[in-house]
Design an enzyme around this catalytic site. Structure first.
Site, PDB file in Angstrom:
ATOM      1  N   GLU A  21      19.027  -2.445 -21.521  1.00 29.99           N
ATOM      2  CA  GLU A  21      18.483  -2.269 -22.881  1.00 29.99           C
ATOM      3  C   GLU A  21      17.536  -3.404 -23.288  1.00 29.99           C
ATOM      4  O   GLU A  21      16.891  -3.321 -24.336  1.00 29.99           O
ATOM      5  CB  GLU A  21      19.627  -2.144 -23.902  1.00 29.99           C
ATOM      6  CG  GLU A  21      20.283  -3.440 -24.328  1.00 29.99           C
ATOM      7  CD  GLU A  21      21.290  -4.024 -23.341  1.00 29.99           C
ATOM      8  OE1 GLU A  21      22.107  -4.858 -23.773  1.00 29.99           O
ATOM      9  OE2 GLU A  21      21.251  -3.661 -22.155  1.00 29.99           O
ATOM     10  N   CYS A  38      27.053  -5.621 -18.896  1.00 35.25           N
ATOM     11  CA  CYS A  38      27.343  -7.058 -18.907  1.00 35.25           C
ATOM     12  C   CYS A  38      28.815  -7.322 -19.253  1.00 35.25           C
ATOM     13  O   CYS A  38      29.679  -7.190 -18.396  1.00 35.25           O
ATOM     14  CB  CYS A  38      26.373  -7.779 -19.839  1.00 35.25           C
ATOM     15  SG  CYS A  38      26.336  -9.578 -19.593  1.00 35.25           S
ATOM     16  N   HIS A  96      21.152  -6.086 -18.075  1.00 35.59           N
ATOM     17  CA  HIS A  96      20.937  -5.490 -19.399  1.00 35.59           C
ATOM     18  C   HIS A  96      19.796  -4.469 -19.350  1.00 35.59           C
ATOM     19  O   HIS A  96      18.629  -4.832 -19.548  1.00 35.59           O
ATOM     20  CB  HIS A  96      20.599  -6.576 -20.420  1.00 35.59           C
ATOM     21  CG  HIS A  96      21.771  -7.365 -20.878  1.00 35.59           C
ATOM     22  ND1 HIS A  96      22.596  -6.957 -21.913  1.00 35.59           N
ATOM     23  CD2 HIS A  96      22.275  -8.548 -20.439  1.00 35.59           C
ATOM     24  CE1 HIS A  96      23.557  -7.853 -22.097  1.00 35.59           C
ATOM     25  NE2 HIS A  96      23.384  -8.824 -21.219  1.00 35.59           N
TER      26      HIS A  96
END
Length: 240
Positions: free
Chosen positions: A189, A97, A187
């Protein structure tokens, strides 16, 4: 056994309410990869920690941030100067990002605000033909869901960059520079619970403008997105 570690350049922190429940960006990255924390070095760039050296660095992950790349904060500019050095030394880098945008900016790409405002939720991305030649993305399906939360995007990539993925509006969602530097606008994660929290935060900020129901039911599990982090780690280990 090598003493080298994965460096996480922490460029920001999540909201305090989310942090209390789920931890922070670096925690999610470590959990998603499934790596022993002893093999990781977290440098809190956003809190003033310096990058002293990279001699023990096997690879670098640049986290997301609630800051904007175009704000040109002092800590961000310091990292920006390091990025070409990492690329030159062929140290594997993955920007997430904000990190994705910062890599592009460091090499004269253009980053700016999205014309349609903040993007938050689960979206489907499509891989390019170039992805078939990429060590990470060639191992992923042609289309898959990712979780996103960002107000800025890369509008123009450095000349040497290869686009690996884009969305339905042809926005850039993944690229590679050189042999081993990648940027992903999404993202990997984020899990479903974290994405839900971010959508609620986004909704709160716009609540005076939103009248329709918040589409929480559209949040997806994103196993192939998560795999990007694991593939990057595998690449780092194989090249130590």
């Amino acid at each position: 056994m090598s003493f080298k570690k994965i460096y996480i350049f922490k460029l920001g922190s999540t909201y305090q309410s989310i942090k209390r429940k789920f931890g922070d960006f670096d925690d999610w990255i470590v959990k998603t990869i499934g790596i022993d924390i002893k093999k990781v070095k977290v440098i809190k760039i956003n809190e003033g920690e310096d990058i002293n050296d990279i001699k023990n660095c096997a690879g670098v992950i640049l986290t997301g941030s609630h800051s904007m790349v175009t704000q040109n904060k002092e800590w961000s500019l310091k990292v920006e100067k390091w990025i070409p050095k990492l690329i030159e030394k062929e140290i594997p880098v993955l920007g997430i990002c904000y990190g994705h945008q910062l890599i592009a900016k460091a090499l004269n790409g253009i980053v700016d605000y999205n014309s349609d405002g903040e993007k938050s939720g689960s979206i489907k991305i499509k891989l390019t033909e170039e992805s078939k030649n990429d060590i990470l993305f060639s191992k992923l399906p042609q289309k898959f869901f990712v979780n996103v939360s960002h107000a800025q995007s890369v509008f123009s990539l450095p000349q040497e960059a290869k686009i690996l993925a884009y969305d339905s509006r042809n926005s850039i969602y993944a690229f590679r520079i050189g042999k081993c530097t990648w940027g992903v606008q999404f993202h990997p994660e984020f899990d479903k619970n974290i994405m839900m929290e971010y959508m609620l935060k986004s909704h709160d900020k716009k609540k005076n403008l939103i009248t329709k129901k918040l589409p929480i039911e559209k949040i997806k599990n994103t196993p192939y997105s998560k795999k990007v982090l694991k593939l990057f780690y595998d690449f780092v280990i194989a090249n130590m």
